[in-house]
Design an enzyme around this catalytic site. Structure first.
Site, PDB file in Angstrom:
ATOM      1  N   CYS A 140       0.762  -1.384  -0.034  1.00 20.70           N
ATOM      2  CA  CYS A 140       0.002  -0.019   0.189  1.00 20.70           C
ATOM      3  C   CYS A 140       0.796   1.110  -0.047  1.00 20.70           C
ATOM      4  O   CYS A 140       1.289   1.667   0.843  1.00 20.70           O
ATOM      5  CB  CYS A 140      -1.082   0.026   1.373  1.00 20.70           C
ATOM      6  SG  CYS A 140      -1.860   1.455   1.176  1.00 20.70           S
ATOM      7  N   CYS A 143      -0.401   4.092   2.215  1.00 21.68           N
ATOM      8  CA  CYS A 143      -0.313   3.997   3.518  1.00 21.68           C
ATOM      9  C   CYS A 143       1.293   4.332   3.822  1.00 21.68           C
ATOM     10  O   CYS A 143       1.487   4.825   4.812  1.00 21.68           O
ATOM     11  CB  CYS A 143      -0.502   2.639   4.094  1.00 21.68           C
ATOM     12  SG  CYS A 143      -1.996   1.899   3.358  1.00 21.68           S
ATOM     13  N   ASP A 144       2.310   3.828   3.164  1.00 19.28           N
ATOM     14  CA  ASP A 144       3.744   3.773   3.619  1.00 19.28           C
ATOM     15  C   ASP A 144       4.655   4.573   2.862  1.00 19.28           C
ATOM     16  O   ASP A 144       5.986   4.693   2.873  1.00 19.28           O
ATOM     17  CB  ASP A 144       4.214   2.183   3.441  1.00 19.28           C
ATOM     18  CG  ASP A 144       3.286   1.076   4.410  1.00 19.28           C
ATOM     19  OD1 ASP A 144       2.711   1.912   5.577  1.00 19.28           O
ATOM     20  OD2 ASP A 144       2.825   0.079   3.984  1.00 19.28           O
TER      21      ASP A 144
END
Ligand code: NAP
Length: 350
Positions: A140, A143-144
């Site tokens: 992701c 997200c990261d």
């Protein structure tokens, strides 16, 4: 949180709160079926991990994936849908009402069931991924990605997800290399062109990820890639290919600080494996032929990516979600008519 006790029997329970589950909830709630939506381990589903959704009808400027989901949930709640966190561990579907066992041991009973559990990111199977997933390996970018400011990163895959990951990561990383196992992208032309045009994004064709280097303390420090001029190098290494194909496989170790997977998704149907519901070879829930969401089991309906190996779009998931609720409503009505006529036909006790 709903006030369901173990004895309550719902008309409709919807498992999954992604776009398909939410659309089913809006329709079921508007039909006065008082639906309960079970939000599993990834509430809101895949759209919550996406940046802009540009192809959902009605949003000419695009809409954030999270925003679309939040608005869908508000819409379903406005019509009376209940939401509850709970991962279904086991489904007892032989008798009706159906019984779902949640991870915390609670039981949920329902006359009709809509399975909208979506799909989860697939892993590649490279050496080191089990240890380093979450420590520099990710599925992701939204997200990261921000942890990789100034890094050189790899994105694995050649579809729309991989392009989207690459474009997002290019905001932070120094360089993004898309590693694809063939020499032709699967992604839609518009996404592929955007990635090709980006100065920070490069492509490694006919290549796959063999091994990830690093540790949980240091994160990802490098990767070993394999490549073959005809593509699919891992297949050639894995034994079935002729020996000369194997010797043509080249290995190369590159220094990278992050690796992002964009290699598709696997449907979340584990909890259905021992039931009469039919799954295809890839684990997707099979629905009856024709335009319906009915499964092989009466009273169970499928919606969204869990039953759709082909289209897998937010807008098609919303469509099958609404279909599942309409199919469930029609089925419940037919059941009610049947039991009412049975009651009429039975002689009254004197
Ligand atoms: P996908 O279209 O199935 O693409 C998966 C990619 O990963 C393919 O290029 C595949 O290679 C590669 N791959 C699969 N397993 C692999 C492995 N073990 N090792 C290396 N490579 C592997 O999946 P997706 O990109 O997640 O897209 C799914 C659906 O969502 C599509 O319909 C897509 O259009 C949609 N989507 C849309 C958007 C958007 O419009 N913004 C964003 C994301 C996704 P091959 O090509 O060789 O099979």
């Amino acid at each position: 949180m709903s006030g369901d006790s173990n004895a309550t029997v719902r008309d409709v329970v919807i498992v999954g709160s992604g776009v398909a589950g939410l659309s089913a909830a809006v329709y079921a709630a508007r039909a006065d079926l008082d639906p309960l939506v079970l939000e599993g381990p990834e509430p809101g589903g895949q759209l919550t991990l996406t940046t802009d959704v540009e192809n959902y009808l009605g949003f000419p400027e695009g809409v954030g994936g999270m925003e679309l989901i939040q608005r869908g949930k508000e819409q379903a709640e406005r019509f009376g849908a209940d939401f509850r966190h709970g991962t279904v561990e086991d489904a007892e579907l032989e008798d009706r009402p159906f019984e779902l066992e949640l991870a915390n041991g609670d039981l949920v009973r329902t006359r009709a069931l809509i399975v909208a559990t979506g799909a989860s990111a697939r892993w590649v199977g490279a050496d080191g991924e089990d240890e380093l997933m979450g420590y520099g390996v990710s599925t992701c970018a939204t997200c990261d990605g921000a942890f990789h400011r100034g890094d050189d990163v790899l994105v694995i895959g050649g579809g729309d997800s991989a392009m989207e990951e690459a474009l997002f990561l290019a905001k932070f990383a120094d360089s993004v290399t898309v590693v694809h196992r063939r020499d032709e992208l699967r992604a839609s032309e518009v996404m592929a062109q955007r990635a090709r045009d980006h100065e920070k994004i490069a492509f490694r064709w006919n290549a796959e990820l063999l091994e990830i280097h690093g540790s949980r303390d240091d994160g990802v420090t490098g990767a070993t890639l394999v490549s073959h001029p005809d593509g699919h190098p891992m297949e050639k290494l894995e034994g079935s290919a002729a020996p000369e194909a194997t010797t043509e496989v080249k290995r190369e170790t590159v220094d990278v600080g992050g690796i992002f997977y964009g290699v598709g998704h696997v449907p979340n149907t584990d909890f259905l494996e021992d039931t009469a519901i039919e799954l295809d070879d890839s684990g997707h829930l099979e629905t009856r032929e024709g335009m319906t969401t009915e499964t092989a089991l009466e009273g169970v309906f499928g919606a969204g990516d869990v039953m759709d190996p082909d289209y897998r779009q937010a807008v098609t998931s919303a469509g099958t979600g609404s279909m599942a609720a309409l199919d469930a409503e029609a089925w419940l009505e037919a059941q009610a008519v049947r039991s009412a006529s049975r009651a009429l036909a039975e002689p009254t006790a004197q």
